[in-house]
Design a protein around this motif. Structure first.
Motif, PDB file in Angstrom:
ATOM      1  N   LYS A  34      46.391 -16.410 -45.273  1.00 42.23           N
ATOM      2  CA  LYS A  34      47.373 -16.867 -44.294  1.00 42.23           C
ATOM      3  C   LYS A  34      48.446 -17.683 -45.005  1.00 42.23           C
ATOM      4  N   PHE A  35      49.692 -17.529 -44.560  1.00 39.62           N
ATOM      5  CA  PHE A  35      50.781 -18.323 -45.113  1.00 39.62           C
ATOM      6  C   PHE A  35      51.926 -18.369 -44.118  1.00 39.62           C
ATOM      7  N   GLN A  36      52.920 -19.200 -44.403  1.00 38.52           N
ATOM      8  CA  GLN A  36      54.101 -19.306 -43.544  1.00 38.52           C
ATOM      9  C   GLN A  36      55.293 -18.670 -44.230  1.00 38.52           C
ATOM     10  N   MET A  37      56.199 -18.197 -43.392  1.00 39.92           N
ATOM     11  CA  MET A  37      57.419 -17.569 -43.867  1.00 39.92           C
ATOM     12  C   MET A  37      58.538 -18.036 -42.939  1.00 39.92           C
ATOM     13  N   CYS A  38      59.723 -18.125 -43.443  1.00 38.85           N
ATOM     14  CA  CYS A  38      60.868 -18.527 -42.641  1.00 38.85           C
ATOM     15  C   CYS A  38      61.755 -17.303 -42.417  1.00 38.85           C
ATOM     16  N   LEU A  39      62.122 -17.059 -41.164  1.00 37.44           N
ATOM     17  CA  LEU A  39      63.061 -15.991 -40.827  1.00 37.44           C
ATOM     18  C   LEU A  39      64.374 -16.640 -40.422  1.00 37.44           C
ATOM     19  N   TRP A  90      63.524 -19.776 -38.076  1.00 35.69           N
ATOM     20  CA  TRP A  90      62.262 -19.861 -37.349  1.00 35.69           C
ATOM     21  C   TRP A  90      61.139 -19.724 -38.361  1.00 35.69           C
ATOM     22  N   THR A  91      60.090 -20.515 -38.191  1.00 36.55           N
ATOM     23  CA  THR A  91      58.919 -20.407 -39.061  1.00 36.55           C
ATOM     24  C   THR A  91      57.911 -19.503 -38.373  1.00 36.55           C
ATOM     25  N   ILE A  92      57.378 -18.555 -39.120  1.00 38.76           N
ATOM     26  CA  ILE A  92      56.338 -17.685 -38.584  1.00 38.76           C
ATOM     27  C   ILE A  92      55.098 -17.795 -39.457  1.00 38.76           C
ATOM     28  N   ASP A  93      53.963 -17.583 -38.853  1.00 43.68           N
ATOM     29  CA  ASP A  93      52.696 -17.547 -39.581  1.00 43.68           C
ATOM     30  C   ASP A  93      52.354 -16.085 -39.833  1.00 43.68           C
ATOM     31  N   VAL A  94      51.909 -15.797 -41.045  1.00 43.12           N
ATOM     32  CA  VAL A  94      51.646 -14.424 -41.474  1.00 43.12           C
ATOM     33  C   VAL A  94      50.262 -14.348 -42.107  1.00 43.12           C
ATOM     34  N   LYS A  95      49.590 -13.235 -41.883  1.00 43.04           N
ATOM     35  CA  LYS A  95      48.315 -12.949 -42.549  1.00 43.04           C
ATOM     36  C   LYS A  95      48.531 -11.751 -43.461  1.00 43.04           C
ATOM     37  N   HIS A  96      47.940 -11.799 -44.616  1.00 45.00           N
ATOM     38  CA  HIS A  96      47.946 -10.637 -45.508  1.00 45.00           C
ATOM     39  C   HIS A  96      46.521 -10.128 -45.618  1.00 45.00           C
ATOM     40  N   GLU A  97      46.330  -8.865 -45.250  1.00 47.35           N
ATOM     41  CA  GLU A  97      45.022  -8.233 -45.388  1.00 47.35           C
ATOM     42  C   GLU A  97      44.978  -7.524 -46.732  1.00 47.35           C
ATOM     43  N   ALA A  98      44.268  -8.102 -47.674  1.00 49.82           N
ATOM     44  CA  ALA A  98      44.220  -7.540 -49.025  1.00 49.82           C
ATOM     45  C   ALA A  98      43.634  -6.138 -49.041  1.00 49.82           C
ATOM     46  N   HIS A  99      42.646  -5.887 -48.202  1.00 52.29           N
ATOM     47  CA  HIS A  99      41.976  -4.588 -48.231  1.00 52.29           C
ATOM     48  C   HIS A  99      42.845  -3.459 -47.678  1.00 52.29           C
ATOM     49  N   THR A 100      43.856  -3.771 -46.843  1.00 55.14           N
ATOM     50  CA  THR A 100      44.755  -2.734 -46.323  1.00 55.14           C
ATOM     51  C   THR A 100      46.163  -2.852 -46.894  1.00 55.14           C
ATOM     52  N   THR A 150      57.490 -21.368 -49.413  1.00 53.72           N
ATOM     53  CA  THR A 150      57.707 -20.733 -48.116  1.00 53.72           C
ATOM     54  C   THR A 150      58.835 -19.726 -48.286  1.00 53.72           C
ATOM     55  N   PRO A 151      58.510 -18.430 -48.355  1.00 54.67           N
ATOM     56  CA  PRO A 151      59.562 -17.407 -48.522  1.00 54.67           C
ATOM     57  C   PRO A 151      60.521 -17.417 -47.329  1.00 54.67           C
ATOM     58  N   VAL A 152      61.793 -17.110 -47.592  1.00 52.80           N
ATOM     59  CA  VAL A 152      62.808 -17.045 -46.543  1.00 52.80           C
ATOM     60  C   VAL A 152      63.400 -15.643 -46.537  1.00 52.80           C
ATOM     61  N   LEU A 153      63.319 -15.004 -45.363  1.00 50.60           N
ATOM     62  CA  LEU A 153      63.912 -13.687 -45.166  1.00 50.60           C
ATOM     63  C   LEU A 153      65.084 -13.827 -44.212  1.00 50.60           C
ATOM     64  N   GLN A 154      66.245 -13.279 -44.598  1.00 48.94           N
ATOM     65  CA  GLN A 154      67.419 -13.354 -43.726  1.00 48.94           C
ATOM     66  C   GLN A 154      67.667 -12.002 -43.075  1.00 48.94           C
ATOM     67  N   LEU A 155      67.897 -12.040 -41.765  1.00 54.51           N
ATOM     68  CA  LEU A 155      68.208 -10.845 -40.997  1.00 54.51           C
ATOM     69  C   LEU A 155      69.583 -10.340 -41.416  1.00 54.51           C
ATOM     70  N   LEU A 156      69.668  -9.058 -41.682  1.00 52.39           N
ATOM     71  CA  LEU A 156      70.931  -8.439 -42.068  1.00 52.39           C
ATOM     72  C   LEU A 156      71.359  -7.447 -41.001  1.00 52.39           C
ATOM     73  N   PRO A 157      72.668  -7.227 -40.880  1.00 57.72           N
ATOM     74  CA  PRO A 157      73.113  -6.222 -39.909  1.00 57.72           C
ATOM     75  C   PRO A 157      72.726  -4.825 -40.389  1.00 57.72           C
ATOM     76  N   LEU A 158      72.358  -3.968 -39.462  1.00 60.52           N
ATOM     77  CA  LEU A 158      72.078  -2.570 -39.796  1.00 60.52           C
ATOM     78  C   LEU A 158      73.386  -1.808 -39.770  1.00 60.52           C
ATOM     79  N   LYS A 159      73.646  -1.072 -40.836  1.00 62.73           N
ATOM     80  CA  LYS A 159      74.853  -0.257 -40.923  1.00 62.73           C
ATOM     81  C   LYS A 159      74.483   1.191 -40.625  1.00 62.73           C
TER      82      LYS A 159
END
Length: 95
Positions: free
Chosen positions: A8-13, A21-31, A65-74
């Protein structure tokens, strides 16, 4: 899980205006999948996103805490996605 299969970890969108916004994320290593636990719905509602909408993000900070920025779809993004979907659908039918 204590066996390390689930991390489990947090990420910023961040939206295009720089609001975040801060979101909580789970990473499933097996999948290899990443699952949002908390915060995703708030981000979508605040930015007018609905189920089925396509979103494009760019990793702008890769620190604790990784930060992902929303980009416009072209239109070329949609064209590329359409080609991938058609190719995937075609391959799936042949199987």
């Amino acid at each position: 899980m204590s066996n390390g299969l689930l991390k489990k970890f947090q990420m910023c969108l961040m939206n295009e205006e720089g609001e975040s916004w801060t979101i909580d994320v789970k990473h499933e290593a097996h999948t290899g999948r990443f699952l949002t636990i908390r915060g995703w719905r708030r981000f979508c509602v605040a930015n007018g996103k609905k189920p089925g909408d396509l979103l494009k993000f760019k990793l702008v900070h890769n620190e604790e805490t990784p930060v992902l920025q929303l980009l416009p779809l072209k239109s070329e993004d949609l064209h590329k996605l359409g080609k991938l979907f058609i190719l995937y659908s075609f391959k799936k039918q042949k199987s």
